[in-house]
Design a protein around this motif. Structure first.
Motif, PDB file in Angstrom:
ATOM      1  N   ARG B  56       0.956  -1.281   0.029  1.00 36.23           N
ATOM      2  CA  ARG B  56       0.133   0.146   0.030  1.00 36.23           C
ATOM      3  C   ARG B  56       0.890   1.333  -0.003  1.00 36.23           C
ATOM      4  NH1 ARG B  56      -3.474  -2.617  -0.746  1.00 36.23           N
ATOM      5  NH2 ARG B  56      -5.933  -2.646   0.343  1.00 36.23           N
ATOM      6  N   GLU B  64      -3.181   3.058   9.135  1.00 40.27           N
ATOM      7  CA  GLU B  64      -4.170   2.180   8.299  1.00 40.27           C
ATOM      8  C   GLU B  64      -3.348   1.540   7.096  1.00 40.27           C
ATOM      9  OE1 GLU B  64      -7.913   2.607   7.897  1.00 40.27           O
ATOM     10  OE2 GLU B  64      -7.139   2.388  10.147  1.00 40.27           O
ATOM     11  N   ALA B  65      -2.589   2.094   6.416  1.00 40.08           N
ATOM     12  CA  ALA B  65      -1.864   1.381   5.358  1.00 40.08           C
ATOM     13  C   ALA B  65      -1.451  -0.102   6.063  1.00 40.08           C
ATOM     14  CB  ALA B  65      -0.711   2.459   4.909  1.00 40.08           C
ATOM     15  N   ARG B  67      -2.404  -1.655   8.251  1.00 42.35           N
ATOM     16  CA  ARG B  67      -3.477  -2.828   8.614  1.00 42.35           C
ATOM     17  C   ARG B  67      -4.164  -3.304   7.179  1.00 42.35           C
ATOM     18  NH1 ARG B  67      -8.842  -2.265   8.478  1.00 42.35           N
ATOM     19  NH2 ARG B  67      -8.790  -0.133   8.256  1.00 42.35           N
ATOM     20  N   GLU B  68      -4.408  -2.273   6.269  1.00 43.90           N
ATOM     21  CA  GLU B  68      -4.770  -2.693   4.989  1.00 43.90           C
ATOM     22  C   GLU B  68      -3.936  -3.540   4.161  1.00 43.90           C
ATOM     23  OE1 GLU B  68      -7.286   1.779   4.157  1.00 43.90           O
ATOM     24  OE2 GLU B  68      -5.905   0.711   2.650  1.00 43.90           O
ATOM     25  N   GLU B  71      -4.262  -7.003   5.773  1.00 40.97           N
ATOM     26  CA  GLU B  71      -5.473  -7.693   5.413  1.00 40.97           C
ATOM     27  C   GLU B  71      -5.564  -8.195   4.154  1.00 40.97           C
ATOM     28  OE1 GLU B  71      -8.677  -4.902   6.332  1.00 40.97           O
ATOM     29  OE2 GLU B  71      -8.478  -5.349   8.527  1.00 40.97           O
ATOM     30  N   ASP B  72      -4.749  -7.373   3.296  1.00 36.69           N
ATOM     31  CA  ASP B  72      -4.545  -7.700   1.802  1.00 36.69           C
ATOM     32  C   ASP B  72      -4.117  -9.129   1.640  1.00 36.69           C
ATOM     33  OD1 ASP B  72      -4.939  -7.712  -0.677  1.00 36.69           O
ATOM     34  OD2 ASP B  72      -3.861  -5.740  -1.321  1.00 36.69           O
ATOM     35  N   SER B  75      -5.795 -12.127   2.791  1.00 39.31           N
ATOM     36  CA  SER B  75      -6.908 -12.380   1.833  1.00 39.31           C
ATOM     37  C   SER B  75      -6.400 -13.297   0.544  1.00 39.31           C
ATOM     38  CB  SER B  75      -7.629 -11.228   1.211  1.00 39.31           C
ATOM     39  OG  SER B  75      -6.907 -10.449   0.522  1.00 39.31           O
TER      40      SER B  75
END
Lengths: 376, 279
Positions: B56, B64-65, B67-68, B71-72, B75
């Motif tokens: 990210r 936030e970056a 966490r994202e 999560e990415d 997934s």
């Protein structure tokens, strides 16, 4: 762990500016010193007050930069800034500034400082071995004695000098006793606290009193049982002088989990040298001071010898070599120290070049944390 | 050259990456929160293989970056019931992330690079705001390291500024540089070099020649940064710049040393962090 004797010295030191000013009002002469090469015993022998002058803080630097080049060592700029702003209480009280021709930056700055205050410059030879340099320096010590005699209106006898040497030798022994407490593992006094104690002991109106405070600390901490807490890598800081206000690197090392066990610099272990009491006082003083292993000496084998002793005595795990920006002698000498530490001693070595500002604090934090991770 | 997905071994994605006991495998995560990009890497608890990566832009919200990105990566992992047992964060934003431990990017890049290029003895990392050279021992531990200090010269940010000055995309920069004959660039200050490049453009120098010149000037800077840490082969080239194959090739030529650029080079720090998490 907190110690009554340490608290006493640090609290007691707060009264120093007032006491120096009061003594001056009663007619006592005040001599301000910058460098470890100046023989304070001569001023003490004449009944003078001997104080260190300020030069370790960042705030007066902008004032200094109005006159001095910006890319000059922060120690020189800070010292000069305190002088032009008249913000150092000891500079304000001083009747005479005692200076040494150590490095080019200081030497030329002192020409400008001499316009603000009476200043006596001692011409320091930059070699400790040649047949001509010893007698030359002894001549400079005599010339300084004559200047002090003139300032105080008295004759300084050998007996007076011997008394003064007795007191400074006692001070050096107390400082050595204090610093050597950290040869223990774990070290009982943090690097930051050690720096604060040694720094604050240098501004007392009465040397007798500061020595007694130091001796009390050695006694109390020496006898106290030490907690068996696990500590991080034992680091010796080598290089340029440090004090409160220019303590950034020491603080970063300790925040990152290292333990600064000793300082191989002129605000640390180099203060612990003794004057030979068997010799004629002036000769003994000249010999002791010229032997100071500062990077302005060429060559400067004494620094390696001192470092060698300290690495063994303090059971060091790593060396951090600190250079103030534009301090050419320490910066160039860093390569000799690196070779010695990395190649001969097979120890981790980190050279840091910085100034008194906070501009590079986070970058330095990464480097210092990575260095300590490397040691493991 | 294999793609990242091929590299991280999707071929056995039908098999559940289980440990020998047959229970659901544990995974370890590393987060590298850099000044420009935030990278996440997940490694298999037993095999230590890299099983997922994600990236990210760090932007203005590094937490936030992070966490994202994590999560990415999770997934992509596509393993039901997968557990991340420990996370280690590195990079300049490491203290902002929710992680079990924080470790500097020097230690993480060293371990990550050694994992990707086992024969590496030196790591050259050109990151967003730092360039580093790291000397390794046989085990991949840091023996010594150097970082650029207090200056953007020779960093990814410098290249990105120069690309902007030339009006080209950062991804195209290497393509341009590969085609050009280097024009000497004298200033290495991020601000003055920009004016110099604009001046040279005005006097008719081509963007290809200027891009080539910029690469040479950065290489010179890196060579002098290297100083006492010699370019001991094999050198693993990591950091965002390494992703750009043309640019990596230009650097290799300009430095005069072959650089081993693994496909996962930009993720070296995150992989190193995940390896530390697995210890």
């Amino acid at each position: 762990m907190s110690y009554t004797s340490i608290d006493k010295l640090t609290t007691r030191a707060e009264k120093n500016p007032l006491e120096v000013a009061q003594a001056k009002e009663k007619g006592t002469k005040v001599f301000g010193f910058y460098c470890l090469y100046s023989p304070v015993e001569i001023a003490l022998a004449a009944g003078g007050i001997v104080v260190g002058l300020c030069g370790t803080r960042n705030d007066p630097i902008p004032a200094a930069e109005r006159t001095l080049p910006r890319n000059l060592c922060p120690l020189i700029k800070s010292s000069f800034g305190f002088a032009v702003e008249d913000s150092c209480p000891y500079f304000k009280s001083a009747d005479l500034i005692v200076a040494d021709s150590t490095c080019d930056g200081k030497k030329k700055m002192f020409e400008q400082m001499a316009e603000i205050k009476p200043l006596h410059l001692m011409y320091l030879p930059h070699n400790q071995e040649l047949d001509v340099t010893g007698p030359f320096w002894e001549g400079e010590v005599v010339r300084f004695k004559e200047r002090v005699e003139q300032e105080c209106g008295i004759n300084i006898t050998d007996e007076m000098l011997k008394e003064a040497i007795k007191l400074t030798n006692r001070e050096a022994a107390a400082l050595k006793g204090l610093m050597d407490l950290n040869q223990q593992n774990p070290a009982p006094i943090s690097g930051m606290k050690m720096m604060e104690i040694v720094f604050k002991s240098g501004f007392f109106a009465s040397k007798q009193e500061s020595v007694e405070c130091l001796e009390a600390i050695v006694d109390e901490v020496g006898k106290a049982p030490q907690e068996e807490t696990k500590q991080g890598p034992r680091v010796i800081i080598s290089g340029v002088p440090m004090g409160l206000g220019s303590h950034k690197v020491c603080q970063l090392i300790e925040e990152a989990g290292g333990v600064v066990v000793a300082f191989e610099n002129c605000t640390g272990y180099k203060k612990t040298m003794q004057v030979d009491t068997e010799k004629a006082p002036i000769t003994a003083l000249a010999e002791k001071y010229l032997a100071t292993p500062c990077s302005i000496m060429s060559p400067n084998p004494g620094r390696i010898d001192l470092l060698n002793t300290m690495i063994a005595d303090f059971k060091a795990d790593a060396i951090v070599d600190l250079t103030w920006q534009a301090c050419h002698t320490y910066n160039v000498e860093a390569e000799n120290i690196r070779k010695y530490v990395q190649d001969d001693k097979k120890m981790p070595y980190l050279h840091i070049e910085t100034d008194y500002s906070d501009a590079d604090t986070e970058q330095l934090r990464v480097r210092i944390e990575a260095f300590l991770e490397m040691i493991g | 050259m294999r793609t990242i997905d091929e590299t991280i071994n999707r071929k056995d994605s039908n098999e559940s990456p289980c440990d020998p006991s047959g229970e659901t495998a544990l995974f370890f995560a590393g987060l590298d929160i850099g000044s420009t990009a935030t990278k996440a890497a997940i490694i298999h608890g037993v095999s230590k293989e890299v099983v997922a990566v994600a990236e990210r832009a760090t932007g203005w919200a590094p937490k936030e970056a992070a966490r994202e990105a994590l999560e990415d990566a999770l997934s992509k992992l596509d393993v039901p019931g997968a557990l991340i047992s420990r996370t280690v964060a590195t990079g300049y934003g490491r203290k902002m992330a929710a992680a079990d431990k924080q470790v500097t990017e020097i230690s993480c890049h060293a371990l990550g690079a050694k994992h990707l290029v086992p024969e590496a003895m030196t790591v050259l990392d050109i990151g967003g705001q730092d360039s580093k050279m790291i000397a390794l021992d046989e085990q991949g531990n840091v023996r010594d390291f150097l970082m650029n200090d207090k200056c953007a010269a020779g960093t990814g940010r410098f290249i990105s500024n120069m690309a902007t000055a030339l009006g080209i995309d950062l991804d195209e920069f290497g393509v341009f540089a590969a085609k050009g004959t280097p024009v000497p660039i004298s200033s290495m200050c991020a601000v003055f070099a920009e004016s110099e490049v604009i001046g040279l453009t005005a006097s008719g120098a081509s963007r290809e020649d200027l891009a080539a010149g910029i690469v040479v000037s950065i290489a010179k800077r890196l060579t002098s940064l290297a100083g006492r840490i010699s370019f001991t082969p094999t050198i693993a080239f990591t950091g965002g710049t390494a992703r750009n194959a043309e640019l990596a090739k230009c650097f290799s030529e300009a430095i005069g040393v072959e650089l081993n650029t693994p496909v996962l080079a930009p993720f070296a720090g995150a992989i190193g962090a995940a390896l530390i998490a697995s210890r």
